[in-house]
Design an enzyme around this catalytic site. Sequence first.
Site, mmCIF file in Angstrom:
data_model
loop_
_atom_site.group_PDB
_atom_site.id
_atom_site.type_symbol
_atom_site.label_atom_id
_atom_site.label_comp_id
_atom_site.label_asym_id
_atom_site.label_seq_id
_atom_site.Cartn_x
_atom_site.Cartn_y
_atom_site.Cartn_z
ATOM 1 N N PHE A 213 -2.677 12.710 -1.458
ATOM 2 C CA PHE A 213 -2.551 12.056 -0.159
ATOM 3 C C PHE A 213 -3.436 12.773 0.846
ATOM 4 O O PHE A 213 -3.818 13.922 0.649
ATOM 5 C CB PHE A 213 -1.083 12.078 0.305
ATOM 6 C CG PHE A 213 -0.532 10.695 0.573
ATOM 7 C CD1 PHE A 213 -0.289 9.832 -0.469
ATOM 8 C CD2 PHE A 213 -0.265 10.264 1.874
ATOM 9 C CE1 PHE A 213 0.204 8.556 -0.228
ATOM 10 C CE2 PHE A 213 0.230 8.996 2.118
ATOM 11 C CZ PHE A 213 0.471 8.133 1.074
ATOM 12 N N GLN B 293 -0.352 8.200 16.350
ATOM 13 C CA GLN B 293 -1.171 8.153 15.139
ATOM 14 C C GLN B 293 -1.700 6.750 14.852
ATOM 15 O O GLN B 293 -0.922 5.801 14.787
ATOM 16 C CB GLN B 293 -0.361 8.626 13.938
ATOM 17 C CG GLN B 293 -1.143 8.548 12.630
ATOM 18 C CD GLN B 293 -0.537 9.403 11.539
ATOM 19 O OE1 GLN B 293 0.432 8.998 10.905
ATOM 20 N NE2 GLN B 293 -1.074 10.584 11.356
ATOM 21 N N HIS C 182 -3.344 4.655 11.934
ATOM 22 C CA HIS C 182 -3.565 4.667 10.488
ATOM 23 C C HIS C 182 -4.919 4.018 10.241
ATOM 24 O O HIS C 182 -5.195 2.959 10.800
ATOM 25 C CB HIS C 182 -2.449 3.889 9.784
ATOM 26 C CG HIS C 182 -2.388 4.109 8.315
ATOM 27 N ND1 HIS C 182 -3.358 3.652 7.459
ATOM 28 C CD2 HIS C 182 -1.482 4.761 7.536
ATOM 29 C CE1 HIS C 182 -3.045 4.011 6.217
ATOM 30 N NE2 HIS C 182 -1.919 4.677 6.245
ATOM 31 N N LEU D 192 0.105 -2.791 7.008
ATOM 32 C CA LEU D 192 -0.350 -1.511 6.477
ATOM 33 C C LEU D 192 -0.869 -1.637 5.047
ATOM 34 O O LEU D 192 -0.214 -2.221 4.182
ATOM 35 C CB LEU D 192 0.833 -0.525 6.500
ATOM 36 C CG LEU D 192 0.628 0.824 5.810
ATOM 37 C CD1 LEU D 192 -0.368 1.680 6.569
ATOM 38 C CD2 LEU D 192 1.957 1.572 5.695
ATOM 39 N N GLU E 55 -2.166 4.557 2.380
ATOM 40 C CA GLU E 55 -3.089 5.659 2.119
ATOM 41 C C GLU E 55 -3.154 5.977 0.626
ATOM 42 O O GLU E 55 -4.140 6.529 0.141
ATOM 43 C CB GLU E 55 -2.585 6.893 2.886
ATOM 44 C CG GLU E 55 -3.512 8.063 2.894
ATOM 45 C CD GLU E 55 -3.118 9.068 3.979
ATOM 46 O OE1 GLU E 55 -3.001 8.659 5.150
ATOM 47 O OE2 GLU E 55 -2.923 10.242 3.662
ATOM 48 N N ARG F 30 -5.631 11.352 8.919
ATOM 49 C CA ARG F 30 -5.692 10.033 9.542
ATOM 50 C C ARG F 30 -6.406 10.034 10.891
ATOM 51 O O ARG F 30 -7.133 9.095 11.215
ATOM 52 C CB ARG F 30 -4.272 9.490 9.708
ATOM 53 C CG ARG F 30 -3.651 9.172 8.382
ATOM 54 C CD ARG F 30 -2.197 8.778 8.514
ATOM 55 N NE ARG F 30 -1.665 8.398 7.205
ATOM 56 C CZ ARG F 30 -0.394 8.109 6.981
ATOM 57 N NH1 ARG F 30 0.491 8.165 7.974
ATOM 58 N NH2 ARG F 30 0.017 7.769 5.778
ATOM 59 N N HIS G 235 0.355 3.451 14.185
ATOM 60 C CA HIS G 235 1.239 3.580 13.027
ATOM 61 C C HIS G 235 2.469 4.435 13.294
ATOM 62 O O HIS G 235 3.556 4.130 12.820
ATOM 63 C CB HIS G 235 0.423 4.186 11.884
ATOM 64 C CG HIS G 235 1.159 4.292 10.583
ATOM 65 N ND1 HIS G 235 1.769 3.209 9.995
ATOM 66 C CD2 HIS G 235 1.369 5.347 9.752
ATOM 67 C CE1 HIS G 235 2.332 3.596 8.844
ATOM 68 N NE2 HIS G 235 2.119 4.882 8.688
ATOM 69 N N ARG H 76 0.246 13.855 12.185
ATOM 70 C CA ARG H 76 1.100 13.935 11.000
ATOM 71 C C ARG H 76 0.285 13.684 9.745
ATOM 72 O O ARG H 76 -0.583 12.822 9.731
ATOM 73 C CB ARG H 76 2.208 12.883 11.101
ATOM 74 C CG ARG H 76 3.075 12.797 9.869
ATOM 75 C CD ARG H 76 4.230 11.841 10.058
ATOM 76 N NE ARG H 76 3.851 10.441 10.077
ATOM 77 C CZ ARG H 76 3.630 9.695 8.984
ATOM 78 N NH1 ARG H 76 3.719 10.244 7.782
ATOM 79 N NH2 ARG H 76 3.307 8.428 9.092
#
Lengths: 248, 579, 135
Positions: free
Chosen positions: B118, B232, B234, B244, B247, B287, B355, B390
């Site tokens: 990730f 954030q 995304h 979405l 990721e 991100r 996001h 994050r």
Amino acid sequence: MSERTVSLKVTRYRPGQDSTPTAQSYEVAYPDDWVVLDALNFIKDHVDGTLSFRWSCRMGVCGSCGMMVNGEPRLTCSAFLREFDSQEIRIEPLAHFPVIRDLVIDMSGFLDKLKSVSPWIIRDTEKDPSEGEYLQSPKQLDAYHPFTACINCLLCYSACPIFGLETDFIGPAALALAHRYNEDSRDQGSAARWNAINDHNGAWQCTFVGECSVVCPKSVDPAAAIQRLKVDTAKQWVRSVLLPWGQK
Amino acid sequence: MSMTVTHDILIVGGGGAGLRAAIAAAEHSAGLSIALVSKVYPMRSHTVSAEGGAAGVMREEDSLDQHARDTIFGSDFLADQDAVEALVQEAPRELIQLEHWGCPWSRDPDGRISVRAFGGMSVDRTLYASDKTGFHMLHSLFQTSLKYDNIVRYDECFVTSLLIDDGKVQGVAFVNLFSGRVQAIHAKVVIMCTGGCGRVFPFTTNAAIKTGDGMALAYRAGAPMKDMEFVQYHPTGLPGTGILITEASRGEGGWLCNKDGYRYLQDYGLGPPTETPVHRKMELGPRDILSRCFVQEDQKGRTFEGPHGSYVHLDLRHLGEKLIDQKLPFVRELTRNYVGIDPVVEPIPVRPVVHYMMGGIHTDIDAKTPLDGLYAAGEVACVSINGANRLGSNSLTECLVFGARAGRAAAEYALDQPAPATNPVEALASDEQRRLDAQFFRKEGGTENVADIREAMQQTMEEGAGIYRDEARMQQTCNDLRELRERFANIRIEDRNDIFNTERIGALELDYMLEVAEVIANSALLRRESRGSHTRTDHPERDDANFLKHSLAYRTETGPRIEYAPVSITRWQPEERKY
Amino acid sequence: MTRNRPDPSLLFHPRMPGNWWLRKRTYFLFIVREFTSVFIAAYLIVFLVQLYQLGNGPGAYQAFMGQFASPGWIGFHAVALAFAIYHSLTWFYTTSIVIPLRIGAMVAPRYVFTLLNVAVWLAVSAAILAIYLIW
């Protein structure tokens, strides 16, 4: 983007004011990429704020926005307006459920049914998480995984005439979930679920119309789950009759 | 007629954090009575939309220190390091606990839970249940919660205020959607778990219900909001809808390409491009950086133009049908259903989309807020483990770890509290009914359309509090929001039927969103540096000397008052954040 | 446990219209399948009577069988046979759902198992017919 116009014929039911539901038509101009839910939101925001319906994720996973669209149970967030040839689209609350208001159905009965099948892992002895996970091979996972995909959207209940006639029938989604846990290699609770499944309102109420699996937006196939539950409960019954000492 | 009932613990919100807190409290003591109040049925909560996975150290080649360091580095050193250490330490146990509760984690051939790569993580440590991790977590938690008889749910009840008496939070007042009546529940302690507020922006992955309810409730009751300027984006949402695209699609090896088919991230210091994914490089960068790269690429004119703005391509074709069906089936389902694209044969159009809120209600490491009797966990809270940015797959873990911590801490707190001699919230509930009747339910006149104000708010938030920010535009947004607040006082509510009146709820949600939007914009205005997701063209550098600190927003009648609090630094000294 | 429920007196309870089974092809086929049971049961009764007559001696049996030549009885048998075949086929299909056919790691499409069932059925029928003819 090109715009077209459609007439949405929406069921209205105002509790305390209406004794039965009526239909109200709204003309909506829509771009090519609008879904039924977009049209309903347009109406709510700009035409008639009194129209009530549920929705949330608009990506087909929260299960809130199921309605009857031209008589078929659909998730309105993924029912594109352009799919429909007709100049008029009928939007009604999910069939067979009591209606709270407009397009909002009462699903508290479903939540009771869900609990009645004990949809959680039941074990004789619990292992502490510090001792690690229960090993489960990909094959063991595959055995129950398709039945974990249910989003509780209740389209299957609206497609099921048995539920329409016998509203106490536990129904496709809850029974599929019972099967999901029975088939999970980590679970030891199928005996505990037996009574609910074998009940008059359980699996045997199903006469296998099969429409639940047709309308399921997540390909869960509750019809298959229920038929397998019937075989399992029958086998369990035979075993309990022939080998009563083998039962716990 | 008394509509008031009493419980020991009351949890607002039935998503990942709320359900985890409820189970933790129920297991702590069977004698505790726990109320779970949610505006939707718990399985509708937005946790359901999380896709990629949940991070935790599960393998020999990984270590708690590495997970902590990746998280702190990703946060641009604004995360509280003691909180991060608690997170990484308790994550494995929580994730295995969830396995014991039936979560269908994807498995390796040997039967162990699989892990995947990730963004911003230096090892494969993200556990996943195909690409519907949040869905499976939520349903596992919800179904497990059904077995506890001491968890009592109040479904489809919309909380309108925290009831405070004797300097303590003592319960909540809410509108029962089924009746339209205001009711109150008295509780010794309240845990707020209502999630984020992505809907203050026009283009977001967030569900319709993400309207910052809990943030606004706590803020109004006097709790400070921490680090709200950090929003954030995304990097990969579908244009138009904002749906979405996980990721994990990049974790499995997907590429981001501009209109020339070129993997543009190599031009922004994230290279070199490799055939197979390398941790923390290229598409596996964090991100905030990837979202900024998109904007720069767009400014260079190297993105595609579409009806819903510019976009780039997320190319998964080289992964093959088998891998996509096995590990990213939801991505395929979403793109097929919503944009008519099969990622096996076509690249997916994507653009950055709002996001997640790094900020939230200020809590300590035990999820306790500065308000006596109020706890918070999940996206609504800011512990802070996320700092200024994050890392993907830390938030589901955060819901579990801090949800459980909140449940246990609140249980301890409740057990220490004496039973009240009289029920203090009765009178407060009728005050609340009167307030809501006057301002919303029986409001006469009014000319402003709720949707118009909401759209104006979302527009100004995008302009002033987007990926790139500057003083002038942020100030304009702050001014716009004040003006919108004034217009809001003049809203029109036509629906007079009490039953399932969603027009009223929509207005109450906008009320909350305006509150939270103002905190975001004002906190951003005063942070004169660039850190993590907060990027200012007029202050492009990170400024540790002046801003290595949390912002804390307190509510006043004239708008937020911003104070600052130190960051907890244990073992990782701030350094330049370079990938 | 949920504490919050709508007021039952304010709910609208829909009722299934009498012709619900005509509204959809699948519902109609389902009702036909249910209806086939009546003919299968009727045939079974006829069959039991036939066995009973067999026990009453060759004369009684021949007299009973003689009635079957009438158009009414031929019609009844034709309809009962058609319904029995319909019922059997839907049963074979159901079996394919209850018992997924695995070939290695793959689950075979359902029609494969249904066809397999039909094949076995035809083979057994052919065998019985062969035994009868040879006898």
